[in-house]
Scaffold this motif. Structure first.
Motif, PDB file in Angstrom:
ATOM      1  N   ASP A   1     134.029 101.802   5.964  1.00 26.79           N
ATOM      2  CA  ASP A   1     135.415 101.330   5.979  1.00 26.79           C
ATOM      3  C   ASP A   1     135.590 100.131   5.049  1.00 26.79           C
ATOM      4  O   ASP A   1     134.708  99.279   4.939  1.00 26.79           O
ATOM      5  CB  ASP A   1     135.830 100.881   7.385  1.00 26.79           C
ATOM      6  N   LEU A   2     136.738 100.062   4.393  1.00 31.68           N
ATOM      7  CA  LEU A   2     137.141  98.865   3.663  1.00 31.68           C
ATOM      8  C   LEU A   2     137.861  97.967   4.647  1.00 31.68           C
ATOM      9  O   LEU A   2     138.744  98.406   5.375  1.00 31.68           O
ATOM     10  CB  LEU A   2     138.073  99.216   2.508  1.00 31.68           C
ATOM     11  N   ILE A   3     137.469  96.695   4.692  1.00 29.44           N
ATOM     12  CA  ILE A   3     138.016  95.780   5.689  1.00 29.44           C
ATOM     13  C   ILE A   3     138.459  94.472   5.039  1.00 29.44           C
ATOM     14  O   ILE A   3     138.096  94.165   3.917  1.00 29.44           O
ATOM     15  CB  ILE A   3     136.987  95.482   6.806  1.00 29.44           C
ATOM     16  N   LYS A   4     139.272  93.723   5.805  1.00 30.61           N
ATOM     17  CA  LYS A   4     139.664  92.362   5.463  1.00 30.61           C
ATOM     18  C   LYS A   4     139.329  91.481   6.652  1.00 30.61           C
ATOM     19  O   LYS A   4     139.372  91.931   7.791  1.00 30.61           O
ATOM     20  CB  LYS A   4     141.164  92.266   5.217  1.00 30.61           C
ATOM     21  N   HIS A   5     139.027  90.230   6.394  1.00 30.29           N
ATOM     22  CA  HIS A   5     138.866  89.257   7.467  1.00 30.29           C
ATOM     23  C   HIS A   5     140.264  88.834   7.908  1.00 30.29           C
ATOM     24  O   HIS A   5     141.135  88.600   7.074  1.00 30.29           O
ATOM     25  CB  HIS A   5     138.070  88.044   6.972  1.00 30.29           C
ATOM     26  N   LYS A   6     140.501  88.751   9.215  1.00 35.90           N
ATOM     27  CA  LYS A   6     141.847  88.459   9.729  1.00 35.90           C
ATOM     28  C   LYS A   6     142.379  87.100   9.275  1.00 35.90           C
ATOM     29  O   LYS A   6     143.574  86.936   9.090  1.00 35.90           O
ATOM     30  CB  LYS A   6     141.854  88.514  11.252  1.00 35.90           C
ATOM     31  N   HIS A   7     141.504  86.102   9.109  1.00 35.95           N
ATOM     32  CA  HIS A   7     141.964  84.764   8.798  1.00 35.95           C
ATOM     33  C   HIS A   7     141.659  84.338   7.363  1.00 35.95           C
ATOM     34  O   HIS A   7     142.453  83.652   6.739  1.00 35.95           O
ATOM     35  CB  HIS A   7     141.351  83.754   9.762  1.00 35.95           C
ATOM     36  N   LEU A   8     140.510  84.746   6.839  1.00 33.45           N
ATOM     37  CA  LEU A   8     140.065  84.281   5.532  1.00 33.45           C
ATOM     38  C   LEU A   8     140.495  85.165   4.379  1.00 33.45           C
ATOM     39  O   LEU A   8     140.494  84.726   3.236  1.00 33.45           O
ATOM     40  CB  LEU A   8     138.532  84.161   5.511  1.00 33.45           C
ATOM     41  N   GLY A   9     140.806  86.428   4.652  1.00 37.16           N
ATOM     42  CA  GLY A   9     141.133  87.367   3.582  1.00 37.16           C
ATOM     43  C   GLY A   9     139.867  87.979   3.016  1.00 37.16           C
ATOM     44  O   GLY A   9     138.883  88.140   3.702  1.00 37.16           O
ATOM     45  N   GLY A  10     139.875  88.275   1.737  1.00 37.08           N
ATOM     46  CA  GLY A  10     138.731  88.937   1.122  1.00 37.08           C
ATOM     47  C   GLY A  10     138.786  90.430   1.361  1.00 37.08           C
ATOM     48  O   GLY A  10     139.565  90.924   2.175  1.00 37.08           O
ATOM     49  N   LEU A  11     137.976  91.163   0.653  1.00 35.17           N
ATOM     50  CA  LEU A  11     137.885  92.608   0.803  1.00 35.17           C
ATOM     51  C   LEU A  11     136.417  92.976   0.835  1.00 35.17           C
ATOM     52  O   LEU A  11     135.645  92.536  -0.018  1.00 35.17           O
ATOM     53  CB  LEU A  11     138.582  93.320  -0.358  1.00 35.17           C
ATOM     54  N   GLY A  12     136.020  93.750   1.833  1.00 30.58           N
ATOM     55  CA  GLY A  12     134.613  94.097   1.976  1.00 30.58           C
ATOM     56  C   GLY A  12     134.411  95.533   2.405  1.00 30.58           C
ATOM     57  O   GLY A  12     135.334  96.206   2.854  1.00 30.58           O
ATOM     58  N   LEU A  13     133.169  95.972   2.270  1.00 23.44           N
ATOM     59  CA  LEU A  13     132.749  97.314   2.646  1.00 23.44           C
ATOM     60  C   LEU A  13     131.736  97.197   3.776  1.00 23.44           C
ATOM     61  O   LEU A  13     130.768  96.435   3.671  1.00 23.44           O
ATOM     62  CB  LEU A  13     132.110  98.012   1.442  1.00 23.44           C
TER      63      LEU A  13
ATOM     64  N   GLN B   1     128.851  93.720  15.823  1.00 29.13           N
ATOM     65  CA  GLN B   1     128.775  92.966  14.590  1.00 29.13           C
ATOM     66  C   GLN B   1     128.695  93.941  13.441  1.00 29.13           C
ATOM     67  O   GLN B   1     128.129  95.018  13.579  1.00 29.13           O
ATOM     68  CB  GLN B   1     127.528  92.082  14.541  1.00 29.13           C
ATOM     69  N   ALA B   2     129.247  93.568  12.294  1.00 29.53           N
ATOM     70  CA  ALA B   2     129.197  94.412  11.112  1.00 29.53           C
ATOM     71  C   ALA B   2     128.568  93.639   9.965  1.00 29.53           C
ATOM     72  O   ALA B   2     128.815  92.449   9.797  1.00 29.53           O
ATOM     73  CB  ALA B   2     130.600  94.861  10.716  1.00 29.53           C
ATOM     74  N   LYS B   3     127.732  94.335   9.191  1.00 26.90           N
ATOM     75  CA  LYS B   3     127.202  93.767   7.958  1.00 26.90           C
ATOM     76  C   LYS B   3     128.165  94.171   6.850  1.00 26.90           C
ATOM     77  O   LYS B   3     128.397  95.345   6.614  1.00 26.90           O
ATOM     78  CB  LYS B   3     125.806  94.291   7.652  1.00 26.90           C
ATOM     79  N   ILE B   4     128.746  93.168   6.196  1.00 26.64           N
ATOM     80  CA  ILE B   4     129.790  93.383   5.205  1.00 26.64           C
ATOM     81  C   ILE B   4     129.264  93.045   3.816  1.00 26.64           C
ATOM     82  O   ILE B   4     128.666  91.990   3.622  1.00 26.64           O
ATOM     83  CB  ILE B   4     131.015  92.485   5.493  1.00 26.64           C
ATOM     84  N   GLN B   5     129.487  93.937   2.869  1.00 28.71           N
ATOM     85  CA  GLN B   5     129.248  93.625   1.467  1.00 28.71           C
ATOM     86  C   GLN B   5     130.597  93.239   0.878  1.00 28.71           C
ATOM     87  O   GLN B   5     131.509  94.062   0.810  1.00 28.71           O
ATOM     88  CB  GLN B   5     128.679  94.820   0.715  1.00 28.71           C
ATOM     89  N   TRP B   6     130.745  91.984   0.479  1.00 22.91           N
ATOM     90  CA  TRP B   6     132.026  91.506  -0.035  1.00 22.91           C
ATOM     91  C   TRP B   6     132.237  91.993  -1.449  1.00 22.91           C
ATOM     92  O   TRP B   6     131.405  91.784  -2.331  1.00 22.91           O
ATOM     93  CB  TRP B   6     132.105  89.985   0.024  1.00 22.91           C
ATOM     94  N   LEU B   7     133.350  92.668  -1.665  1.00 25.89           N
ATOM     95  CA  LEU B   7     133.736  93.146  -2.984  1.00 25.89           C
ATOM     96  C   LEU B   7     134.633  92.116  -3.668  1.00 25.89           C
ATOM     97  O   LEU B   7     134.499  91.842  -4.851  1.00 25.89           O
ATOM     98  CB  LEU B   7     134.449  94.490  -2.871  1.00 25.89           C
ATOM     99  N   ILE B   8     135.570  91.567  -2.913  1.00 26.83           N
ATOM    100  CA  ILE B   8     136.447  90.502  -3.387  1.00 26.83           C
ATOM    101  C   ILE B   8     136.421  89.411  -2.328  1.00 26.83           C
ATOM    102  O   ILE B   8     136.837  89.624  -1.198  1.00 26.83           O
ATOM    103  CB  ILE B   8     137.898  90.999  -3.586  1.00 26.83           C
ATOM    104  N   ASN B   9     135.896  88.279  -2.674  1.00 28.60           N
ATOM    105  CA  ASN B   9     135.811  87.164  -1.741  1.00 28.60           C
ATOM    106  C   ASN B   9     136.360  85.923  -2.437  1.00 28.60           C
ATOM    107  O   ASN B   9     135.801  85.482  -3.431  1.00 28.60           O
ATOM    108  CB  ASN B   9     134.354  86.947  -1.327  1.00 28.60           C
TER     109      ASN B   9
ATOM    110  N   GLY C   1     128.141  89.037  -2.142  1.00 31.04           N
ATOM    111  CA  GLY C   1     127.129  88.783  -1.136  1.00 31.04           C
ATOM    112  C   GLY C   1     127.386  89.569   0.139  1.00 31.04           C
ATOM    113  O   GLY C   1     128.303  90.374   0.224  1.00 31.04           O
ATOM    114  N   TYR C   2     126.533  89.330   1.131  1.00 37.09           N
ATOM    115  CA  TYR C   2     126.610  90.011   2.419  1.00 37.09           C
ATOM    116  C   TYR C   2     126.854  88.989   3.525  1.00 37.09           C
ATOM    117  O   TYR C   2     126.423  87.851   3.440  1.00 37.09           O
ATOM    118  CB  TYR C   2     125.305  90.745   2.728  1.00 37.09           C
ATOM    119  N   THR C   3     127.527  89.434   4.585  1.00 36.84           N
ATOM    120  CA  THR C   3     127.767  88.605   5.761  1.00 36.84           C
ATOM    121  C   THR C   3     127.671  89.500   6.994  1.00 36.84           C
ATOM    122  O   THR C   3     128.125  90.632   6.966  1.00 36.84           O
ATOM    123  CB  THR C   3     129.190  87.992   5.726  1.00 36.84           C
ATOM    124  N   VAL C   4     127.076  88.968   8.069  1.00 30.33           N
ATOM    125  CA  VAL C   4     127.115  89.649   9.364  1.00 30.33           C
ATOM    126  C   VAL C   4     128.143  88.908  10.199  1.00 30.33           C
ATOM    127  O   VAL C   4     128.060  87.693  10.376  1.00 30.33           O
ATOM    128  CB  VAL C   4     125.734  89.638  10.051  1.00 30.33           C
TER     129      VAL C   4
END
Length: 67
Positions: A6-18, A38-46, A52-55
């Motif tokens: 899934d392509l996701i956004k953070h509710k408060h910070l924005g960004g686009l991740g996979l 918890q999800a491991k996210i690869q940020w495409l647009i941050n 980078g990656y974030t859990v």
């Protein structure tokens, strides 16, 4: 529920991740057992750092596209 791919956004910070992986975490609060995710996210647009990656907890995320 958020799933791998899934392509996701953070509710408060924005960004686009996979979403690369989703983990189940067993949490005990006041004697009550719950599953949280918890999800491991690869940020495409941050906007804060370049990629980078974030859990992160999935309740802080929302899907960026509708199927």
């Amino acid at each position: 529920m958020i799933q791998v791919g899934d392509l996701i956004k953070h509710k408060h910070l924005g960004g686009l991740g996979l979403v690369k992986r989703v983990n189940t975490v067993h949490v005990v609060h006041d004697g009550i057992h719950k599953n949280q995710y918890q999800a491991k996210i690869q940020w495409l647009i941050n906007p804060y750092e370049g990629g980078g990656y974030t859990v992160i907890w999935t309740h802080l995320l929302k899907k960026s596209e509708r199927k």
